[in-house]
Design an enzyme around this catalytic site. Structure first.
Site, PDB file in Angstrom:
ATOM      1  CG  ASP A   1      -1.887   1.154   1.234  1.00  8.66           C
ATOM      2  OD1 ASP A   1      -2.177   1.705   0.152  1.00  8.66           O
ATOM      3  OD2 ASP A   1      -2.350   1.521   2.336  1.00  8.66           O
TER       4      ASP A   1
ATOM      5  CG  ASP B   1      -0.898   3.193   5.899  1.00  8.39           C
ATOM      6  OD1 ASP B   1      -1.083   3.933   4.914  1.00  8.39           O
ATOM      7  OD2 ASP B   1      -1.057   3.569   7.072  1.00  8.39           O
TER       8      ASP B   1
ATOM      9  CD  GLU C   1      -5.078   0.647  -2.630  1.00  6.81           C
ATOM     10  OE1 GLU C   1      -6.027  -0.052  -2.271  1.00  6.81           O
ATOM     11  OE2 GLU C   1      -4.608   1.570  -1.950  1.00  6.81           O
TER      12      GLU C   1
END
Length: 158
Positions: free
Chosen positions: A7, A140, A67
């Site tokens: 992330d 996260d 992501e």
């Protein structure tokens, strides 16, 4: 298969390692890379890059899932997070790890079955799917594990 999920961020980059063995998910290690706001952007990017390289060298993943960025408000934040994402992708490319990219919507659907799931719902499902005692913190880190699990599910479908 050993999968690293990322992330990306400049202040915090979540990461998580999962393994798929005989169709079952097992959590490896996970954590969050944090950089100081006191540092210049280039030093923060260097720190993210170095730590990602260290994780890749130690964990030796077979697949790399990250992501896709989605910003609709602050373009300055989007630019610097995009730069962090760039150095992270560079680290993966230098290690010849196949890269998969997932949107937040794809991750939410894969993990919860609902595209508008809240962060807590995603965290609860990660806790359940990976048999953890609690939801990994910060968010996260839980998100990074969710990205890795999304890749595991997507890979099975192929």
């Amino acid at each position: 298969m050993r999968i690293v999920g990322i992330d990306p961020g400049i202040g915090r980059t979540g990461w998580g390692i999962i393994e798929v063995r005989s169709g079952k998910l097992e959590v490896g290690s996970f954590g969050c890379i944090e950089t100081s706001k006191e540092l210049s952007t280039e030093k923060r990017l260097e720190e993210v890059f170095k730590q990602i390289v260290s994780i890749l060298q130690k964990e030796k993943p077979d697949a790399f899932a990250i992501e896709e960025l989605f910003f609709n408000t602050n373009s300055k934040t989007a630019m610097v997070v995009g730069q962090a994402r760039g150095v992270i992708l560079l680290a993966a490319a230098q290690h010849n790890i196949p890269i998969a990219i997932y949107t937040p919507l794809q991750v939410k659907i894969a993990i919860t079955g609902y595209g508008r799931a809240e962060k807590n719902q995603v965290g609860q499902m990660i806790k359940t799917l990976l048999h953890l005692d609690s939801i990994p913190k910060p968010d996260d880190t839980a998100d990074a594990l969710a990205i890795a699990v999304t890749h595991a599910f997507s890979y099975k479908m192929k």
